[in-house]
Write an enzyme that holds these catalytic residues in place. Structure first.
Site, PDB file in Angstrom:
ATOM      1  N   CYS A 142      -7.270  -6.230 -11.279  1.00 13.97           N
ATOM      2  CA  CYS A 142      -6.547  -8.395 -10.909  1.00 13.97           C
ATOM      3  C   CYS A 142      -6.840  -9.155 -12.349  1.00 13.97           C
ATOM      4  CB  CYS A 142      -5.727  -8.322  -9.756  1.00 13.97           C
ATOM      5  SG  CYS A 142      -5.419  -7.264  -9.458  1.00 13.97           S
ATOM      6  N   CYS A 181      -9.498  -8.369  -7.867  1.00 17.81           N
ATOM      7  CA  CYS A 181     -10.157  -7.796  -8.197  1.00 17.81           C
ATOM      8  C   CYS A 181     -10.605  -7.410  -9.744  1.00 17.81           C
ATOM      9  CB  CYS A 181      -9.298  -6.238  -7.385  1.00 17.81           C
ATOM     10  SG  CYS A 181      -7.573  -5.397  -8.351  1.00 17.81           S
ATOM     11  N   GLU A 212      -1.682  -9.697  -6.266  1.00 16.99           N
ATOM     12  CA  GLU A 212      -1.905 -10.277  -7.770  1.00 16.99           C
ATOM     13  C   GLU A 212      -0.440  -9.384  -8.227  1.00 16.99           C
ATOM     14  OE1 GLU A 212      -4.205  -9.606  -5.536  1.00 16.99           O
ATOM     15  OE2 GLU A 212      -5.899 -11.478  -6.350  1.00 16.99           O
ATOM     16  N   CYS A 250      -2.086  -4.364  -6.051  1.00 17.54           N
ATOM     17  CA  CYS A 250      -2.642  -6.071  -4.847  1.00 17.54           C
ATOM     18  C   CYS A 250      -1.513  -7.091  -5.090  1.00 17.54           C
ATOM     19  CB  CYS A 250      -3.856  -6.220  -5.697  1.00 17.54           C
ATOM     20  SG  CYS A 250      -4.994  -5.278  -5.654  1.00 17.54           S
ATOM     21  N   GLU A 301       0.905  -1.429   0.114  1.00 15.92           N
ATOM     22  CA  GLU A 301      -0.148  -0.189   0.023  1.00 15.92           C
ATOM     23  C   GLU A 301       0.797   0.937  -0.010  1.00 15.92           C
ATOM     24  OE1 GLU A 301      -3.013  -0.894   3.150  1.00 15.92           O
ATOM     25  OE2 GLU A 301      -3.694  -1.579   1.329  1.00 15.92           O
ATOM     26  N   ASN A 302       0.769   2.380  -0.644  1.00 17.25           N
ATOM     27  CA  ASN A 302       0.547   3.678  -0.012  1.00 17.25           C
ATOM     28  C   ASN A 302       0.189   4.483   0.332  1.00 17.25           C
ATOM     29  OD1 ASN A 302       1.908   6.277  -1.939  1.00 17.25           O
ATOM     30  ND2 ASN A 302       2.856   4.673  -2.065  1.00 17.25           N
ATOM     31  N   ALA A 303       0.936   5.876   1.166  1.00 17.14           N
ATOM     32  CA  ALA A 303       0.034   6.741   2.057  1.00 17.14           C
ATOM     33  C   ALA A 303      -0.913   7.068   0.584  1.00 17.14           C
ATOM     34  CB  ALA A 303       1.135   8.239   2.081  1.00 17.14           C
ATOM     35  N   TYR A 321      -3.215   6.396  -1.896  1.00 13.49           N
ATOM     36  CA  TYR A 321      -3.968   5.684  -1.481  1.00 13.49           C
ATOM     37  C   TYR A 321      -4.178   4.317  -2.555  1.00 13.49           C
ATOM     38  CZ  TYR A 321      -5.317   6.622   3.379  1.00 13.49           C
ATOM     39  OH  TYR A 321      -5.209   6.668   4.621  1.00 13.49           O
TER      40      TYR A 321
HETATM   41  N1  THU Z   1      -6.261  -6.796  -2.483  1.00 10.84           N
HETATM   42  C1  THU Z   1      -5.099  -7.059  -3.265  1.00 10.84           C
HETATM   43  O1  THU Z   1      -4.033  -7.279  -2.988  1.00 10.84           O
HETATM   44  N2  THU Z   1      -5.900  -8.081  -3.795  1.00 10.84           N
HETATM   45  C2  THU Z   1      -7.342  -8.948  -4.014  1.00 10.84           C
HETATM   46  O2  THU Z   1      -7.413  -9.672  -4.275  1.00 10.84           O
HETATM   47  C3  THU Z   1      -8.003  -7.876  -3.089  1.00 10.84           C
HETATM   48  C4  THU Z   1      -6.834  -6.132  -2.191  1.00 10.84           C
HETATM   49  C5  THU Z   1      -5.714  -5.317  -1.172  1.00 10.84           C
HETATM   50  C6  THU Z   1      -5.558  -3.806  -2.003  1.00 10.84           C
HETATM   51  C7  THU Z   1      -5.850  -2.973  -0.459  1.00 10.84           C
HETATM   52  O3  THU Z   1      -4.142  -3.237  -0.429  1.00 10.84           O
HETATM   53  C8  THU Z   1      -6.111  -4.085   0.188  1.00 10.84           C
HETATM   54  O4  THU Z   1      -5.874  -5.482  -0.146  1.00 10.84           O
HETATM   55  C9  THU Z   1      -7.554  -3.274   0.607  1.00 10.84           C
HETATM   56  O5  THU Z   1      -8.845  -3.799  -0.815  1.00 10.84           O
END
Ligand code: THU
Length: 141
Positions: free
Chosen positions: A96, A93, A62, A60, A51-53, A55
């Site tokens: 992805c 998501c 994947e 992800c 993640e990042n500040a 947002y």
């Molecule tokens: N996220 C993933 O890394 N993969 C997924 O399949 C769903 C969501 C992450 C994105 C974000 O860092 C956190 O989960 C909440 O959405």
């Protein structure tokens, strides 16, 4: 020994996703995710969310795993497993799903969903992203 069945993932795929999840940088959502991909050589590549500040700049799990696969010289994804500490099965998501589709060996590629306790669900990539757009639509390269 590979004790997986068509319904259950290879143990190494699950282990890699859970190990990757433990490395997640999920400072803002507190939702740690790990993903593991099998390539056409049977090798496993894993990633965690980063993640990042700012947002929307977060990555992800994947996407990170796909980068690892490509960097290692992989060209096809033959199996996917996503792991998070969630009661309901977590699936990739929308973005992805499209990223995975680019490298998927076909629509039948399995996508397993697991939490830290057990495997919760199995879909195919085509179930998650039907009638998808892909490289073939752009014509020969
Ligand atoms: N996220 C993933 O890394 N993969 C997924 O399949 C769903 C969501 C992450 C994105 C974000 O860092 C956190 O989960 C909440 O959405």
């Amino acid at each position: 020994m590979d004790t997986s069945t068509p319904e259950s993932p290879p143990a190494a795929l699950l282990a890699a996703a859970l190990a990757a999840r433990a490395r997640a940088y999920a400072r803002y959502s507190q939702f740690a995710v790990g993903a593991a991909l099998m390539d056409e050589q049977g090798r496993i590549h894993a990633g965690c969310n980063v993640e990042n500040a700012a947002y929307p700049e977060g990555l992800c799990a994947e996407a990170v795993a796909l980068g690892q696969l490509v960097l290692a010289g992989g060209t096809r994804v033959t199996a996917v497993l996503v792991a998070a500490d969630a009661a309901t099965p977590i699936t990739p998501c929308g973005g992805c799903r499209q990223k995975l589709r680019e490298f998927a060996a076909g629509g039948a590629v399995p996508v397993w969903s697991a939490n830290t306790q057990r495997v919760l669900a199995r879909h195919t990539l085509a179930e998650l992203l039907p009638a998808s757009f892909g490289p073939d639509h752009l014509g020969p390269r």
